[in-house]
Structure formats: structure tokens, C-alpha cells
Design an enzyme around this catalytic site. Sequence first.
Site, PDB file in Angstrom:
ATOM      1  N   GLY A  30     -12.971 -13.248  -3.097  1.00  8.77           N
ATOM      2  CA  GLY A  30     -14.089 -14.185  -3.141  1.00  8.77           C
ATOM      3  C   GLY A  30     -15.139 -13.847  -4.188  1.00  8.77           C
ATOM      4  CD  GLU A  64     -14.216  -2.866 -11.248  1.00  8.16           C
ATOM      5  OE1 GLU A  64     -13.683  -1.809 -11.672  1.00  8.16           O
ATOM      6  OE2 GLU A  64     -14.242  -3.156 -10.050  1.00  8.16           O
TER       7      GLU A  64
END
Length: 612
Positions: A30, A64
Site C-alpha cells: 500500500g 529507497e
Amino acid sequence: MYVNLPRHLNLALNQNGLFTYIDNKEMRKGQQIWLELMKVIEESHIAIIIFSKNYASSWWCLEEVAKIMECMKQKDLIVLPVFYKVEPREVRKWRGSYGRALAKHESEFGKDSYKVKRWKDALANAGNLSGWHVNDEVEAKLIKEIVNEISMQLDRRPLHVAKHLVGIHPQVIKLNSMLKLESRDDIRMIGLWGPGGIGKTTLSLELYNNNYRQFEGSCFFADVRKASEEPKGLVALQEVLLSKILLGQKLVVSSSHRGINLMQDRLCRKEVLLVLDDVNDKEQLDALVGEPGWFGEGSRIIITTRNKYLLTSHGIDEDHIYEVKPLEYYDALELLNKHAFQRNNKNIIRKDLVNMALHYANGLPLALKVLGCSLCCRREREWESTLHNLAKFPNKIINDALKWSYDGLEDHEKEIFLDIACFFEGQSKEYIMRVLDSWDFDPTIVVQVLVEKSLIIEEREIIRMRNLIQLMAMNIIRQECPNDPGRRTRLWLFDDFRNVLSRHLVTDALQSIVLILPEPEKINIGPNALTNLRRLKKLIMKNVHNSFQDPIYLPSELKWFEWPECCPCIPKSSSGPKESAKLDLHESNIQALSKQLKENFQALDKQLKVRI
């Protein structure tokens, strides 16, 4: 062997008091988790990237690393890579498994995709960073090295500075110019000088944070004065300095002399930035920064102190001493507002009360902060009460910060400081020196020491004093006997003088009375009223009219007598001054050298100096 490296490393960091966030594949569900992860990266001080063979196959991992490298550039995030069974050049040049993974991403997102280009740039930059390249090393050893490195890196991150920085930036620019950071072939010391609470520490912290990354090693010594009073004192400070600059090496220093030898030997080629905050003794400078040659070329040393003489006597010339001044009106107003009027404060305060608070603080940042916090969310009546009481009862935090400078004075220096504060602020230096000279020692050096210690200011031959320092001094006298002015050493208020006379008090405490009144006042001083003040040495009264016309007897220890409105009668001495005295009657009502005057002082002509 390293399957559980992230988990074990995380455990070791937590055990050392270092809070961590570890990315878990099982949590990647999500948009909310993604936003949380980005926020965690932005708020982190250090990011550890463990590059494995399959790292680049995950677009999540690539996002990231891209975010981490972005924060490294924009937010000074410290990035530590661990190359686990993969060569750094594979990451840096997109070879091997990294090249194959990126080729797949290009086929999915397009060869010219901005996303893929961003990932490639991030990998190239991360692959160039210094980190750990591991294959079959013992995991415990690796984890220990990483924990030590992180602890050291956290120790070198920016130091906490005051929440509200007002009026700092222009001063930092001036100081950076004084430091001449672009020059790397010299060693430079500069000094920041000013009274307590003026903002020297805040300014030096900001200067340190702006520049420490440019140096091979750095160290900020907070409150050197207090630290040097601890059991190991200067030896402990030397050990800290060596450890900080030598990146964690622990050297045992047996004495300050041994510490000096170690610094000369170990730091002479290190380009360092040192800040010594709140130095109050030359011994501290001699032990920590005795000579510029102790450090490598390009080093910069910043010293903050309340005593200018410490800087000049250590060889720092005037051009490299920066006097920290009080805040200007609008900067002071802004700082007060930030502390006194927070968002949830809906009280409306009159402008005159705000100006009273500004006048009291007199541009001193510490006073503005303390006063602002104490007035925050207060109503107008409470502002009035607070400001009214401060005249008699100084704020303890502010007063203690200023009083330390007084406590460091010699006894005779304290006496002269208190005289200037209570009686002579705003008077000409020439007049003050004449009065002080009556104490039979030369006050020249004492006045200079008070200037150097930021306790008085000399402006165009006028002696000035900051109002908070003056209030601190007056409070010292009040505390001698809070409820009885006759038991104090000094009086400067007309009502206190009248109180003492009305009680016919006999006292040995009172040494000086100086009444300089804005408007004429009448008082009844009887013939023996002053002889009750048996140790009175100084009596100056202006705009004071005596309704009693007979001769007045003076105390035997009086050294300075000045009373322009003295009645035509000649003051007499009860038993003759014990030491030479000076009587300044040149503005009095005495019209001529009468026979009576000559008779009164004939026996004292060698002891008593009379100015008529």
C-alpha cells in the site's frame, strides 16, 4: 552466514541506544507504507544500505537508494554502504547482477525513463562511498565495526542550537570572513568576546555547524570553565580532544603536561576545527590550544570568553577579536515575540508593556528568551506585575548568568565595580577616577579590567554599564541586608537615606552614600547625624538641601565629601580624619575662605584636602 545480518545489526544498534527503522519486505503493502518509509528516510541521521547480489532486481530497493542519496545531498544524511558478496564497482558501474537487473527495468520502463536514470545515478553515487566490502568475515566483528562507525558519525553531526535564531546570520558572515576558510596554508585563532547571555555560545555553535565538515577533525568544547573544575579537569578535556580528532582512539593522559606532548605529536598534521566555549582562565588555553603549531595547516580555533584580556594575552590581535553586541531593536522584538507570543497565545498585550520588556532585556538574548518564556500566555495585568517586580527582584536565571563575572573579580575590583554600578554609571571617567583615587590606590588598572571583563563600557570618556549588570550589582548590595538599608555598605536612594537618619541609627556597615537627585529635595540632617555612620568613607549629595543650618560633624573615616548645596556653615570633623580626606565644596554656598574655615582645618592641613 549473513542471512540475518540486518536483524542482528538492528539488535546491536538498539542495544547501544540507537533507534533504527528496518525495511521489511512483508510490510511493503500500500501507498501509506511507502509514504511512511520516505518520511523515515527524511528524518534519519544515518542510512545503512546493504547491497547484495539481488538488490537491484527490486524497484522498491532502487527507489529507497534514490531517496537516500537525494537526502544525503539535500539534508546531509550520512550514508554507510555495506557491499555483501558484491564488488563496489558492480554497484557503481552497473555490472554483473546489477547490470542485468537494470536492463530488465529499462525494458519495462523504457531505456530513457527518468525513473531508471535516477536509479542509475543513485547506484553510481552510492558505489563511490566508503563503506564495508565483506565476503566471509565474522559477522560479530563486522557488526561491531558498523556500530562504532555509526556512534562516531553521530558524534560528528550538527550540534543542537537554540530554537529561535534571530540576528545570527549577518554575524556568521562576518565571522566566516574573519576565519578566512578559503586559506589552507595558515592556522588561525579568533575570539568571541562579550558578557554572559549575549549569545556567544549560540553564535559559535552556528559557526561550528556551518563549517565542521570542511575539516579532517572537529571538536566543540562546551562550557570549558565548568568542565575544567571537574575532578580530572583539563586532563579530561585533553583526552576528549584527542579522541574526537583521532576518530575514537582512546589515549590515557596522565597529566596536562603529558597531554600537551600527545597533542603536539598526534595532531600536528591534522586540519581541525576547535571551539572552546566560555574560557575563563589562561591555563585552559595553555593546555588545549597553547600554540598554533600544535595543529595542522588550515586549522581554525574559535574561543569564546567574557574576558578580552585572555584573548590578547594569548596572542590574538584586535583584528581577530569579535565583540558580540546586544540585538538591535527589531531583532530583539522578534526574539521576544517568538518566546512570549506562541500560536496558542490569544492575549493582546499593550505596546508600552512590550517596550518595557525590551528595555529591561536591553538586547540580551538570554534575557529576551527567559523573560519571553515567563510572560508567555500571561494577561496584561500579569505582565505589569512581572515587569514591576523585576526592578527589585531580578530574574534568578539572568542574574546568575551575569553574576559569575562579578564572582571572578578580586575583592578590591568588586568594591570599585559596585561603586560604579550603584553611583557612577553615566559619569565621566575623569570624575570617577578622582573619586576612586581617594581610596589611596590607583584605580586605572581596575577600570581597565572591568572593561575587559565586559562589566563596564567606556564610550567617549564616559563609563557606561548595561542595565541588567547594574541591576545585578544593586541586588548584591540589597542582599547584604534586605530589610534594613542602614545595614548595607552603600545607599543611593533618597528614601533609604531618610529612613536611616529618621531612626538615628548607629552603624558600622554603611561606607558610601551617593545621592544624585533629578529634583531638589529637603531633609533635616542634625549636627551628629552623620557621625552615627561611623565607617562612612564617601558622601556625595546633589540636589539635597538641609533645613538644619548649624555646623555638621563629619565621620572620622570620611575620605570624600561632596555637597554642592551644603549650607554656609563649615562642616566640622568629630575627631579628625584618620587618613587623608578630600572635600569638594567648590559648588557649595561657601563664598570665601573665612577665618572660621581656616580655624576649622588648621590642625588637619596635612591630612585633609579641601577643594573650594
